[in-house]
Design an enzyme around this catalytic site. Structure first.
Site, PDB file in Angstrom:
ATOM      1  N   GLU A  66       0.789  -1.219   0.000  1.00  0.00           N
ATOM      2  CA  GLU A  66       0.000   0.000   0.000  1.00  0.00           C
ATOM      3  C   GLU A  66       0.833   1.286   0.000  1.00  0.00           C
ATOM      4  O   GLU A  66       0.448   2.263  -0.633  1.00  0.00           O
ATOM      5  CB  GLU A  66      -0.937   0.015   1.222  1.00  0.00           C
ATOM      6  CG  GLU A  66      -2.082  -0.977   1.151  1.00  0.00           C
ATOM      7  CD  GLU A  66      -3.168  -0.533   0.176  1.00  0.00           C
ATOM      8  OE1 GLU A  66      -3.073   0.586  -0.353  1.00  0.00           O
ATOM      9  OE2 GLU A  66      -4.091  -1.320  -0.065  1.00  0.00           O
TER      10      GLU A  66
ATOM     11  N   SER B  39     -27.829 -32.049  50.260  1.00  0.00           N
ATOM     12  CA  SER B  39     -26.830 -32.602  51.192  1.00  0.00           C
ATOM     13  C   SER B  39     -25.407 -32.121  50.925  1.00  0.00           C
ATOM     14  O   SER B  39     -24.466 -32.653  51.515  1.00  0.00           O
ATOM     15  CB  SER B  39     -26.858 -34.133  51.110  1.00  0.00           C
ATOM     16  OG  SER B  39     -28.096 -34.637  51.545  1.00  0.00           O
TER      17      SER B  39
END
Length: 807
Positions: A107, A366
């Site tokens: 680029e 429990s």
């Protein structure tokens, strides 16, 4: 290009060339002044323009999606910005150098040299356009592209001029690294995806720092035409564009020919764009808890989380409709949460997938029993092999029953916890005190939710309060962490909560050793495994009405909590911890190695010693008459607690009796001592079992056998006090036959002299209880053979007869 265009271009070039020649004829001093004037005017104009037209500001707090990531930085859940864009903030150092190389080479090779606009690139682009009649290569720099991203403009001459001005403005305001970072975060990559980090995760499932040569080249070219080159839709176009970048990388000798060739062999395979939605309930919780953070770094392990989400979703399909599941995994070393599955399926509304059952308060069943036994061991009330009562027992009006609605008589602490018996647990809680138990849990971080205006009571140990899976799992982690725990850690670099002591290291290990003795892979809840079998400490729980089933498990490294039930609290048939929660735990444990499930090492201060029932103390401190049954127990510092008293037993009473006997060895009671010959008695010491255990004891250990016979002058004293409990209606050792023409026999025994409730047992199995002034029971459908009928009243008095049924 046509001849007319060429002639126009030639004439303009001659004009420009003539002006250049004339300028060169100006004297150097004048030329310098001209250029200086032009520069000053240009700079002044630029300053004025920058003041009048400031750069558009980016709001970092709102421009980026809120992202919850795992411990390795991989996105778990994305909450898009106000425009629905998925953009993950990333720093320059967190992007692969391969991508930076590909981006700049393709680029803007002169990025670090120009000041926002590259005049040579513009001239090259314009010349190619004039010569070829179409755009061959763009003249935009990365700075110009960032300017267009920050301030979109129409593709016109004015728009291009504005873009160039913004690029120059950017260069005056930001460093090159900052401009490059803006591009990395805002470049478009197709659909709602912006920024290289989001693109890397969305398309390749990895952070931008881990991009390969081929992936870097693809992402470098993608912003040029993000819609046309999307790799998840147009793989062939994307591959062609990628290979163009690779060719340029080789042309400029940035990458070697071998690297490029290998990259070209890599196929373009991209995942379809979809927002990550792993751990949705935890992500929602963290976003609400930390609303100002853009990226929340959780402690989760994404791979483990996804595996457990799949397991939970598949397992829920085997359960009744509207049933959900939850799984929580903690790392015991740091208390970091490694997996958080708050529901069976977040998207399944029929199973209330949006309800987080990790934080919901439910009856724990429990699951609190291990904490109780550990505390009682620390307090010196019991040890691992203490004699406990599994009998019909009245605790000041509270009469607990076992889950299976039967009783086993004498049991050890180990047996009571392994089989999750209710009555022994209530006996131990009665000795420790419900308030003390509640307070110690709260000090360790587990604050049980009690009904309105209720105080802690004996029902706590059987699920008479509420707690969350989060709190229960964190507390159970103490079993694998030497008795200490702290609040779970959900985000990285979080200041950990202070450690809280629940149990001593010794009692935590003993409780864990007891729980590791139960088979995890057996359908029968009472199956006990051999000591050398691979095992993990776990405890199940089932709430009243089968609304909730639980299982908690702990090794040295990990603690796991599992819940199964309906989020709306509706009872579910047979929703039992062993049947519903344990299978899900087994599937979870399959994801861990044996080393990760290894138990903690035994701490110092524990020793294996011989103790005796019924007194419970060390064997070496008892006589043969007192040591009726020998057991090997883990003891803390060599101390053995005596057997707990029965609930109705006087505080001064003991199971170690001192009796007076006469010369014949007959027992002489205090009330008839006066009639005995002076000096003709002596004291003997012996041990007896708790009265309530009589129906389960062999004949040799019952009081009638252990205690000396009463002296003749004392027998009237027992009769006068009315202390005898007598079974009537069936004769001892009698044989009964059905009436002619009938196959079954029906008997109706009764009890005389009972105090309070009477419990009835046939062949050692509890069958009924009667209350009132008279007590009788109908026995029907008795099998042929020998039967033993036993009764026991609330005072612990006992009677028994043997009878036979003929065919």
């Amino acid at each position: 290009m046509g001849n007319g265009v060429k002639q126009i271009f030639a004439r303009r070039w001659h004009v420009f060339y003539g002006l250049l020649i004339r300028a060169c004829r100006i004297k150097p001093v004048r030329l310098s002044l001209v250029w200086l004037s032009i520069y000053c005017v240009g700079q002044l104009s630029l300053i004025v323009l920058c003041t009048l037209l400031p750069l558009p500001e980016r709001n970092d707090k709102h421009d980026f999606a809120k992202v919850v990531v795992d411990s390795r930085g991989e996105p778990l859940r994305v909450f898009a910005d106000s425009n629905g864009v998925w953009r993950y903030q990333v720093a320059l150092d967190d992007v692969s150098p391969l991508y930076i190389e590909a981006l700049l080479t393709y680029e803007d090779r002169w990025f670090y040299w120009h000041r926002g606009v590259n005049p040579f690139a513009l001239l090259r682009g314009a010349g190619q356009w004039l010569i070829n009649g179409r755009l061959i290569s763009g003249g935009s720099t990365l700075s110009m592209q960032v300017a267009r991203i920050l301030e979109p403009h129409p593709r016109t001459f004015v728009g291009k001029a504005r873009q160039m001005f913004r690029a120059i403005q950017l260069e005056r305001t930001y460093s090159k690294q900052q401009i490059l970072t803006l591009y990395l975060n805002y470049a478009p990559f197709g659909g709602p995806v912006e920024g290289v980090q989001a693109a890397s995760y969305i398309y390749f499932g990895k952070p931008a720092k881990q991009l390969t040569h081929a992936e870097a080249a693809l992402l470098a070219v993608l912003p040029q035409a993000p819609s046309r080159l999307r790799p998840d839709r147009y793989a062939q176009r994307a591959e062609q564009a990628r290979n163009k970048v690779l060719a340029r990388m080789q042309h400029f000798n940035v990458w070697s020919q071998q690297q490029v060739n290998e990259a070209k062999q890599e196929p373009v395979i991209a995942r379809h764009i979809s927002a990550p939605k792993t751990a949705p309930l935890l992500a929602r919780r963290l976003i609400q808890q930390y609303p100002q953070q853009q990226v929340i770094h959780s402690t989760l392990d994404k791979n483990l989380q996804q595996a457990l989400e799949t397991i939970a979703q598949d397992y829920a399909l085997t359960l009744p409709q509207k049933t959900s599941t939850a799984i929580l995994v903690l790392d015991n070393y740091t208390m970091a949460v490694r997996a958080y599955v708050g529901s069976a399926n977040f998207d399944d509304l029929t199973r209330y997938g949006h309800v987080d059952m990790i934080t919901a308060n439910r009856s724990p069943g429990s699951t609190l029993k291990p904490f109780l036994y550990g505390m009682a061991i620390d307090e010196g009330l019991i040890h691992e092999q203490s004699l406990l009562l599994d009998t019909p027992t009245d605790f000041a009006g509270y009469r607990p029953e076992n889950f299976a609605q039967d009783f086993s008589g004498p049991v050890s602490t180990r047996q009571a916890l392994q089989r999750s018996l209710n009555v022994p647990a209530v006996q131990v809680l009665d000795a420790l005190g419900p308030q003390a138990f509640y307070a110690r849990l709260a000090s360790a971080g587990l604050t049980l939710k009690l009904p309105a205006e209720a105080a802690p009571n004996l029902s706590l140990i059987l699920g008479g309060a509420a707690a969350s899976l989060e709190d229960l799992t964190a507390t159970f982690a103490a079993i694998g962490r030497g008795g200490v725990t702290r609040a779970p850690v959900y985000i990285q670099n979080q200041t950990p909560a202070p450690e809280r002591t629940l149990l001593s290291a010794a009692s935590a290990w003993v409780v864990g050793d007891i729980l590791r003795g139960v088979a995890l892979n057996s359908a029968h809840r009472q199956t006990v495994i051999a000591a050398n079998t691979p095992r993990i400490a776990f405890k199940t729980g089932t709430s009243y009405g089968y609304r909730d089933s639980w299982v908690l498990a702990a090794s040295e490294h990990y603690t796991i909590g599992v819940w199964v039930g309906r989020p709306d609290g509706t009872p579910t048939a047979q929703n039992v911890g062993r049947e519903n929660a344990v299978p899900l735990l087994r599937k979870t444990l399959a994801l861990f190695s044996d080393a990760q499930l290894a138990p903690p090492k035994r701490p110092a201060g524990l020793s294996r010693e011989l103790i005796c029932w019924p007194l419970g103390g060390l064997k070496q401190l008892q006589s043969a008459a007192e040591c009726l049954r020998e057991k090997s127990a883990w003891l803390l510092d060599g101390a053995a607690a005596p057997t707990l008293r029965e609930p109705l037993m006087a505080q001064w009473s003991s199971y170690k009796l001192t009796l007076a006997v006469n010369a014949k060895g007959e027992q002489v009671l205090p009330q008839c001592m006066a009639s005995a010959q002076a000096g003709a008695t002596q004291n003997i010491t012996l041990a007896v079992w708790p009265r309530v255990l009589e129906p389960w004891l062999p004949q040799k250990w019952r009081r009638a056998h252990l205690l000396p016979a009463l002296a003749a002058n004392c027998k009237h004293a027992v009769r006068d006090t009315g202390q005898q409990l007598v079974l009537e209606g069936i004769s001892n050792n009698a044989e009964y036959y059905p009436a002619p023409g009938q196959s079954n026999i029906t008997l109706q025994p009764s009890v005389r002299g009972a105090s309070g409730k009477v419990e009835w047992f046939v062949n050692g199995v509890w069958v009924a209880a009667t209350v009132g002034s008279s007590h009788s029971l109908e026995l029907a459908k008795l099998a042929v053979g020998k039967h033993t009928l036993s009764v026991m009243d609330a005072a612990g008095r006992f009677d028994e007869i043997v009878f036979y049924v003929g065919g």
